[in-house]
Design an enzyme around this catalytic site. Structure first.
Site, short mmCIF file in Angstrom:
data_model
loop_
_atom_site.label_atom_id
_atom_site.label_comp_id
_atom_site.label_asym_id
_atom_site.label_seq_id
_atom_site.Cartn_x
_atom_site.Cartn_y
_atom_site.Cartn_z
N TYR A 39 0.97 2.62 -5.18
CA TYR A 39 0.29 3.29 -4.06
C TYR A 39 1.28 4.12 -3.24
O TYR A 39 0.99 5.24 -2.85
CB TYR A 39 -0.40 2.23 -3.20
CG TYR A 39 -1.33 2.81 -2.16
CD1 TYR A 39 -2.62 3.19 -2.51
CD2 TYR A 39 -0.93 2.94 -0.83
CE1 TYR A 39 -3.48 3.71 -1.56
CE2 TYR A 39 -1.78 3.46 0.12
CZ TYR A 39 -3.06 3.85 -0.26
OH TYR A 39 -3.91 4.37 0.69
N LEU A 91 -4.34 -5.60 -5.11
CA LEU A 91 -5.38 -6.56 -5.48
C LEU A 91 -5.62 -6.61 -6.99
O LEU A 91 -6.07 -7.63 -7.51
CB LEU A 91 -6.70 -6.24 -4.76
CG LEU A 91 -6.71 -6.54 -3.27
CD1 LEU A 91 -8.01 -6.06 -2.64
CD2 LEU A 91 -6.53 -8.03 -3.03
N CYS A 110 3.36 -2.64 -2.75
CA CYS A 110 3.71 -2.59 -1.33
C CYS A 110 2.45 -2.44 -0.50
O CYS A 110 1.61 -1.58 -0.78
CB CYS A 110 4.66 -1.43 -1.07
SG CYS A 110 5.11 -1.24 0.66
N VAL A 111 2.33 -3.29 0.51
CA VAL A 111 1.22 -3.21 1.45
C VAL A 111 1.83 -3.04 2.84
O VAL A 111 2.60 -3.90 3.30
CB VAL A 111 0.34 -4.49 1.40
CG1 VAL A 111 -0.88 -4.33 2.29
CG2 VAL A 111 -0.06 -4.81 -0.04
N GLU A 139 -4.29 -0.20 10.67
CA GLU A 139 -5.03 -0.46 11.91
C GLU A 139 -6.20 -1.42 11.73
O GLU A 139 -6.87 -1.77 12.69
CB GLU A 139 -5.53 0.86 12.49
CG GLU A 139 -4.41 1.80 12.87
CD GLU A 139 -4.91 3.14 13.36
OE1 GLU A 139 -6.15 3.35 13.41
OE2 GLU A 139 -4.08 3.98 13.70
N THR A 140 -6.46 -1.85 10.48
CA THR A 140 -7.61 -2.72 10.23
C THR A 140 -7.16 -4.05 9.62
O THR A 140 -5.99 -4.23 9.28
CB THR A 140 -8.60 -2.05 9.25
OG1 THR A 140 -7.99 -1.97 7.96
CG2 THR A 140 -9.00 -0.66 9.74
N HIS A 155 -7.84 -5.03 6.76
CA HIS A 155 -7.69 -4.87 5.31
C HIS A 155 -6.30 -5.33 4.86
O HIS A 155 -6.14 -5.90 3.78
CB HIS A 155 -7.93 -3.41 4.91
CG HIS A 155 -7.89 -3.17 3.44
ND1 HIS A 155 -8.81 -3.70 2.57
CD2 HIS A 155 -7.03 -2.45 2.68
CE1 HIS A 155 -8.53 -3.32 1.34
NE2 HIS A 155 -7.44 -2.56 1.38
N ASN A 213 6.90 -12.64 -7.82
CA ASN A 213 6.05 -11.87 -6.89
C ASN A 213 6.90 -10.93 -6.07
O ASN A 213 7.63 -11.35 -5.17
CB ASN A 213 5.27 -12.82 -5.98
CG ASN A 213 4.30 -12.09 -5.08
OD1 ASN A 213 4.30 -10.86 -4.99
ND2 ASN A 213 3.46 -12.84 -4.39
N ARG A 253 13.63 -2.82 1.77
CA ARG A 253 13.38 -3.93 0.85
C ARG A 253 13.30 -3.46 -0.60
O ARG A 253 13.70 -4.18 -1.52
CB ARG A 253 12.11 -4.67 1.25
CG ARG A 253 12.32 -5.54 2.48
CD ARG A 253 10.99 -5.98 3.11
NE ARG A 253 11.21 -6.92 4.20
CZ ARG A 253 11.65 -6.60 5.40
NH1 ARG A 253 11.94 -5.34 5.68
NH2 ARG A 253 11.81 -7.51 6.34
#
Length: 183
Positions: free
Chosen positions: A28, A60, A83-84, A88-89, A91, A115, A129
């Site tokens: 992503y 996911l 990477c996440v 603002e939500t 999610h 992981n 990281r």
């Protein structure tokens, strides 16, 4: 602010048989994913492992890809990368928690998974990281997978020695060794 606390790193395991690993990556954030892949590849190369890389749309989907590969292929272990970054939500929490939980459940079923899905507050944390010259979390995930593969090979051939073990392969339920039933 990103901290740099020193920590112990286990020595790289050595293998007497070939090791084949699947790197599953959610690109992503392409630059961050590429750095993590570079770190993972360097660690696997240093251990003499072979690997394949497959991409999935997001974090996911990483556990699902690992599960499919386990069911349909012949990998010894898996490196999960992605990477996440908090938004603002809510999610963010869903993706972080569910991807991590799914990987953990697969691990508890015996899969050897490192992981390396980063869960960070901002892009700068992710960059530090992911950088192989800095925190190298891709390399760390590959190292974790290698250590789990080594453990599974170490303990894989053992039995716990619980229960009845016949003295020989010939098991007689009734009668004599020649097949007669007379005493």
């Amino acid at each position: 602010m990103v901290g740099h606390e020193t920590h112990y790193i286990l020595p790289r395991p050595e293998f007497d048989r070939p090791v084949k690993v699947l790197i599953v990556v959610a690109p992503y954030y392409r630059d961050i994913a590429d750095n993590m892949i570079d770190g993972a590849k360097a660690e696997l190369d240093a251990a003499g492992a072979t690997y394949e890389i497959t991409e999935v749309p997001g974090a996911l989907e990483v556990p699902t890809a690992v599960c499919i590969a386990e069911r349909l292929s012949n990998f010894d272990g898996y490196v999960a990368l992605g990477c996440v970054i908090r938004g603002e939500t809510t999610h963010y929490e869903t993706v972080c928690n569910d991807s991590s939980r799914a990987l953990q459940l697969l691990g508890l079923q015996g899969l050897c998974i490192g992981n390396g899905i980063l869960t960070v507050e901002n892009r700068k944390q992710a960059e530090v990281r992911a950088d192989p010259a800095d925190q190298n979390k891709g390399g760390g995930a590959a190292a974790a997978a290698l250590h789990l593969i080594a453990l599974s090979r170490k303990w894989g051939g053992r039995t716990k020695g619980v229960g009845f073990k016949p003295a020989s392969e010939n098991i007689l339920l009734a009668g004599n060794a020649d097949g007669s039933t007379t005493a």
